[in-house]
Each structure stands twice: as C-alpha cells, then as structure tokens.
Design a protein around this motif. Structure first.
Motif, mmCIF file in Angstrom:
data_model
loop_
_atom_site.group_PDB
_atom_site.id
_atom_site.type_symbol
_atom_site.label_atom_id
_atom_site.label_comp_id
_atom_site.label_asym_id
_atom_site.label_seq_id
_atom_site.Cartn_x
_atom_site.Cartn_y
_atom_site.Cartn_z
ATOM 1 N N PRO A 119 8.817 -3.572 -9.598
ATOM 2 C CA PRO A 119 7.629 -2.549 -8.988
ATOM 3 C C PRO A 119 7.885 -1.209 -9.181
ATOM 4 C CG PRO A 119 9.294 -3.348 -7.368
ATOM 5 C CD PRO A 119 9.736 -4.010 -8.551
ATOM 6 N N LYS A 120 6.439 -0.548 -9.248
ATOM 7 C CA LYS A 120 6.289 1.041 -9.530
ATOM 8 C C LYS A 120 5.456 1.205 -8.183
ATOM 9 C CE LYS A 120 4.280 4.381 -12.414
ATOM 10 N NZ LYS A 120 3.539 4.209 -13.803
ATOM 11 N N TYR A 121 5.771 2.401 -7.546
ATOM 12 C CA TYR A 121 4.847 3.000 -6.535
ATOM 13 C C TYR A 121 4.644 4.507 -6.562
ATOM 14 C CZ TYR A 121 7.283 -0.977 -4.160
ATOM 15 O OH TYR A 121 7.782 -2.275 -4.006
ATOM 16 N N VAL A 122 3.219 4.486 -6.701
ATOM 17 C CA VAL A 122 2.860 5.802 -6.760
ATOM 18 C C VAL A 122 2.175 6.704 -5.641
ATOM 19 C CG1 VAL A 122 1.018 7.137 -8.420
ATOM 20 C CG2 VAL A 122 1.966 5.158 -9.154
ATOM 21 N N LYS A 123 2.526 7.446 -5.222
ATOM 22 C CA LYS A 123 1.991 8.141 -3.940
ATOM 23 C C LYS A 123 0.896 9.076 -3.965
ATOM 24 C CE LYS A 123 6.728 8.920 -1.835
ATOM 25 N NZ LYS A 123 7.723 9.879 -1.491
ATOM 26 N N ASN A 124 0.101 9.117 -3.063
ATOM 27 C CA ASN A 124 -1.030 9.877 -2.800
ATOM 28 C C ASN A 124 -2.161 9.583 -3.997
ATOM 29 O OD1 ASN A 124 -0.224 11.438 -0.785
ATOM 30 N ND2 ASN A 124 1.005 12.636 -2.212
ATOM 31 N N LYS A 125 -2.144 8.166 -4.099
ATOM 32 C CA LYS A 125 -3.113 7.305 -4.966
ATOM 33 C C LYS A 125 -4.009 6.179 -4.358
ATOM 34 C CE LYS A 125 -2.594 9.844 -8.888
ATOM 35 N NZ LYS A 125 -3.576 10.584 -9.763
ATOM 36 N N THR A 126 -4.961 5.885 -4.783
ATOM 37 C CA THR A 126 -5.401 4.753 -4.292
ATOM 38 C C THR A 126 -6.210 3.801 -5.567
ATOM 39 O OG1 THR A 126 -6.793 3.689 -2.648
ATOM 40 C CG2 THR A 126 -7.868 5.633 -3.847
ATOM 41 N N VAL A 127 -6.552 2.746 -5.441
ATOM 42 C CA VAL A 127 -6.882 1.688 -6.559
ATOM 43 C C VAL A 127 -8.521 1.690 -6.567
ATOM 44 C CG1 VAL A 127 -7.106 -0.463 -7.654
ATOM 45 C CG2 VAL A 127 -4.796 0.387 -6.771
ATOM 46 N N SER A 128 -9.198 1.745 -7.719
ATOM 47 C CA SER A 128 -10.434 1.803 -7.854
ATOM 48 C C SER A 128 -10.548 0.408 -8.729
ATOM 49 C CB SER A 128 -11.226 2.878 -8.472
ATOM 50 O OG SER A 128 -12.613 2.546 -8.714
ATOM 51 N N GLY A 129 -11.213 -0.738 -8.021
ATOM 52 C CA GLY A 129 -11.086 -1.871 -8.845
ATOM 53 C C GLY A 129 -11.613 -2.994 -8.133
ATOM 54 N N LYS A 130 -11.385 -4.537 -8.334
ATOM 55 C CA LYS A 130 -11.633 -5.620 -7.761
ATOM 56 C C LYS A 130 -10.807 -5.745 -6.540
ATOM 57 C CE LYS A 130 -13.769 -9.962 -8.548
ATOM 58 N NZ LYS A 130 -14.184 -10.862 -9.677
#
Length: 203
Positions: free
Chosen positions: A128-139
C-alpha cells in the motif's frame, strides 16, 4: 411458457402445427404425423382457444397447454368437452415415443467429461501507498458509512473487497461527523488536493 418442452420436442423430430408450413414443405418432413395441433373448436375471439405445446399461436387458438398432440387423447379443460389433441397429421406424442430409444442411445454415459483445469496464478498482495492531503476523483463504491482507526485500517478493509482499488480516509475535518470516515473507490480519474484527507492505493 412451456418453452423447454417445446424445444425438447423438436430434438425428437416433432414439428409445429401444419398451418405453419406450405403444402410443398410438408412432404419433406420426416414424419407426416409429427405436427403440433390447433385444438378444435376455434375460440370466439383472437385471444381465446387452445393449442398443443408444439403449435404456434393463431387466432382462436391462443393458450398453449402443456400437452403434446395425440389424437388418442382429449383436452381436459378446453372449450369443448372431449376435444381431441390431434389428428392424422398431428401426433407429436408418437414421434417422441418412437424415437425415445434412439435419443437415449446418444452418447455413452460411462464416459465422464472433465472440464480442463484453468491455470491460476495466486494473486499477490500489493504494497500500500498513502498520499496525504489528497482525495480521489473517481467512481465511488456504494457502501454504508464507516469509520476506521487510520488510513492503514481503511486500506485493510478495502483489500477484503475485490472491487475496491482506492480509499480515502479523513484524518482532520472541522466537521466531527466526517473525521475518520473511510470511503472505497472502484476507479480513479485523478487525485485532487484536499487537506486532512489521506488516499490509500497500491504502489
């Protein structure tokens, strides 16, 4: 309705009612008596009356009954008491009876068909990879609202669902109800900036 019995009848050599064929077609049929039957009398309206299982619907012969044509049998609940289920051209029951042993002899039951075993490769768990201060635009996946202890806990829950490919976990929010909320995504269009949110995904 009764389509299974209709198609099985064809496998035995049974044909539709004679009215569906031209006079040139009938002599080519293997059994001149092997047709479905429009049960007499004809009904008083288009959507009334009866027909045997191999007969096509016709005006005054709308309802299909679960019986094969047979001139030696009568219809128990048709328009006329004692209405016969066939004539000299309509005896599907005889065709099926005469061909039952030939059909039974098709194939050899002692031979067992075995489907080839498909080669499988064991799926390996991704890192797993975690990215801070981001959100997903998707389904987004339709799930009940859930909370997780942290992003890793959110991702672990995601891995138990084959359709889940991305997660977002809210670490900080002015809205207390949104804190620690874990959301699953099937696919991603892009990642967008979002303070207080962590995205989890495969490396």
């Amino acid at each position: 309705y009764y389509s299974f019995g209709h198609e099985i009848g064809h496998n035995f050599g049974a044909k539709h009612n004679v009215e569906k064929y031209s006079t040139n077609d009938l002599p080519s049929h293997p059994y001149l008596h092997g047709h479905g039957y429009l049960i007499k009398p004809t009904g008083p309206s288009k959507y009334s009356g009866y027909r045997t299982i191999l007969a096509y619907s016709a005006d005054g012969h709308s309802t299909r009954i679960n019986r094969y044509s047979d001139p030696d049998q009568v219809c128990p609940n048709c328009l006329e008491v004692g209405a016969v289920l066939g004539d000299q051209y309509s005896n599907n029951a005889k065709v099926i009876t005469d061909n039952r042993f030939a059909m039974a002899a098709c194939g050899a039951e002692e031979i067992v068909c075995e489907a080839p075993v498909a080669a499988t490769t064991e799926a390996t768990a991704c890192e797993p990879k975690y990215v801070k201060n981001k959100t997903v635009s998707g389904k987004k996946m339709k799930t009940k609202k859930m909370k997780a202890k942290n992003a890793a806990d959110c991702w672990t829950r995601c891995t138990k669902n084959d359709a889940c490919k991305y997660v977002t976990w809210v670490s900080k929010s002015k809205n207390k109800k949104l804190r620690n909320v874990c959301t699953f995504f099937k696919s991603k269009t892009k990642l967008k900036k979002k303070k207080g949110v962590i995205v989890g995904m495969c490396q």
